[in-house]
Scaffold this motif. Sequence first.
Motif, PDB file in Angstrom:
ATOM      1  N   GLU A 149      -4.490   4.624  -1.138  1.00  0.00           N
ATOM      2  CA  GLU A 149      -5.293   5.685  -1.748  1.00  0.00           C
ATOM      3  C   GLU A 149      -6.544   5.113  -2.409  1.00  0.00           C
ATOM      4  N   GLU A 150      -6.354   4.010  -3.118  1.00  0.00           N
ATOM      5  CA  GLU A 150      -7.452   3.458  -3.912  1.00  0.00           C
ATOM      6  C   GLU A 150      -7.228   1.963  -4.138  1.00  0.00           C
ATOM      7  N   SER A 151      -8.320   1.255  -4.329  1.00  0.00           N
ATOM      8  CA  SER A 151      -8.248  -0.172  -4.660  1.00  0.00           C
ATOM      9  C   SER A 151      -9.525  -0.589  -5.360  1.00  0.00           C
ATOM     10  N   LYS A 152      -9.373  -1.300  -6.475  1.00  0.00           N
ATOM     11  CA  LYS A 152     -10.543  -1.841  -7.159  1.00  0.00           C
ATOM     12  C   LYS A 152     -11.171  -2.971  -6.344  1.00  0.00           C
ATOM     13  N   SER A 153     -10.441  -3.436  -5.342  1.00  0.00           N
ATOM     14  CA  SER A 153     -10.927  -4.505  -4.478  1.00  0.00           C
ATOM     15  C   SER A 153     -11.735  -3.988  -3.299  1.00  0.00           C
ATOM     16  N   GLN A 154     -11.985  -2.690  -3.268  1.00  0.00           N
ATOM     17  CA  GLN A 154     -12.728  -2.095  -2.152  1.00  0.00           C
ATOM     18  C   GLN A 154     -14.103  -1.653  -2.617  1.00  0.00           C
ATOM     19  N   ARG A 155     -15.130  -2.030  -1.841  1.00  0.00           N
ATOM     20  CA  ARG A 155     -16.504  -1.577  -2.061  1.00  0.00           C
ATOM     21  C   ARG A 155     -16.928  -0.812  -0.825  1.00  0.00           C
ATOM     22  N   ASP A 156     -17.169   0.456  -0.994  1.00  0.00           N
ATOM     23  CA  ASP A 156     -17.473   1.334   0.142  1.00  0.00           C
ATOM     24  C   ASP A 156     -16.342   1.214   1.170  1.00  0.00           C
ATOM     25  N   ASP A 157     -16.642   0.743   2.370  1.00  0.00           N
ATOM     26  CA  ASP A 157     -15.616   0.657   3.412  1.00  0.00           C
ATOM     27  C   ASP A 157     -15.123  -0.770   3.645  1.00  0.00           C
ATOM     28  N   LYS A 158     -15.320  -1.648   2.650  1.00  0.00           N
ATOM     29  CA  LYS A 158     -14.899  -3.045   2.805  1.00  0.00           C
ATOM     30  C   LYS A 158     -14.094  -3.517   1.597  1.00  0.00           C
ATOM     31  N   PHE A 159     -13.150  -4.409   1.892  1.00  0.00           N
ATOM     32  CA  PHE A 159     -12.436  -5.113   0.829  1.00  0.00           C
ATOM     33  C   PHE A 159     -13.217  -6.373   0.476  1.00  0.00           C
ATOM     34  N   GLN A 206       0.808  -1.219   0.000  1.00  0.00           N
ATOM     35  CA  GLN A 206       0.000   0.000   0.000  1.00  0.00           C
ATOM     36  C   GLN A 206       0.843   1.271   0.000  1.00  0.00           C
ATOM     37  N   GLY A 207       2.129   1.150   0.241  1.00  0.00           N
ATOM     38  CA  GLY A 207       3.023   2.301   0.137  1.00  0.00           C
ATOM     39  C   GLY A 207       3.476   2.518  -1.303  1.00  0.00           C
ATOM     40  N   GLY A 208       3.968   1.477  -1.919  1.00  0.00           N
ATOM     41  CA  GLY A 208       4.475   1.568  -3.285  1.00  0.00           C
ATOM     42  C   GLY A 208       3.397   1.559  -4.353  1.00  0.00           C
ATOM     43  N   TYR A 209       2.250   0.960  -4.035  1.00  0.00           N
ATOM     44  CA  TYR A 209       1.145   0.857  -4.997  1.00  0.00           C
ATOM     45  C   TYR A 209      -0.149   1.322  -4.337  1.00  0.00           C
ATOM     46  N   ALA A 210      -0.100   2.506  -3.749  1.00  0.00           N
ATOM     47  CA  ALA A 210      -1.234   3.028  -2.980  1.00  0.00           C
ATOM     48  C   ALA A 210      -2.479   3.256  -3.827  1.00  0.00           C
ATOM     49  N   ASP A 211      -2.289   3.471  -5.130  1.00  0.00           N
ATOM     50  CA  ASP A 211      -3.437   3.758  -5.995  1.00  0.00           C
ATOM     51  C   ASP A 211      -4.067   2.509  -6.601  1.00  0.00           C
ATOM     52  N   ASN A 212      -3.494   1.338  -6.384  1.00  0.00           N
ATOM     53  CA  ASN A 212      -4.111   0.100  -6.868  1.00  0.00           C
ATOM     54  C   ASN A 212      -3.780  -1.074  -5.937  1.00  0.00           C
TER      55      ASN A 212
END
Length: 170
Positions: free
Chosen positions: A69-79, A32-38
Motif C-alpha cells: 500500500e505504502e512505503s517511505k522507501s518509494q519515490r514516485d514509481d521507484k524504490f 508486503q502482505g503483513g506490513y503493506a502500509d510500511n
Amino acid sequence: SHLSPRSGRRYGDLKELDLKGKKVAVFAVGDQGGYADNFCDAMDELHSCFTGQGAEPIGMVSAEGYEHEESKSQRDDKFLGMPFDEDNQADLSEERAKTWIAQLKAELERERQEVRRLKCEVRGHVMLREQTERADALEAALGIGFVRHASKKPAGGAAALVDRFGCATD
C-alpha cells in the motif's frame, strides 16, 4: 550507537562515517502482505543516513510488481534500493537480485566512463593551455604575433580528444 527516531532501529556508528563521494546501494527485506502500509521503510532510513553522510545513492528500482500500500522507501514509481519479500514473493528474489546486480554494474560503468571522458577533456584543456602559454612566450621573445586557430579543441567531442591527446581508453 544511534537509534532511529522512526523505527527504533540501532545503526551503530553509521552516522560517524564520511561517505562523501562514495556510491551506496541499499536493499531491505520486508513483508508486503503483513506490513503493506510500511513495506521496507528501513531502506529509507538507511538511504537518508548514507546520503546525510555524503554518499551518492545508486540502484533505484521500479515499484512495479510489488503489492504493497505504502512505503517511505518509494519515490514516485521507484524504490530507493532493492526490496525483497521472502514471505510473499520469494520466487522472485533470485531474479530480482541478479537483475539489480546487473543494474548496479551498469550504473557504475556509466559513471566510470563519464569520469574517463572528463579526465580526457581536462587533459586536452591542460595541453591546450600549455601550448598557448608556449606560443605566448615565443611571441613575446620574438616580438611578433602568430595567427592562431580559433577552436579550443578538436571537433568531434571526446573521441577526437582521445585521438588528438592520446588519452587511455581502457
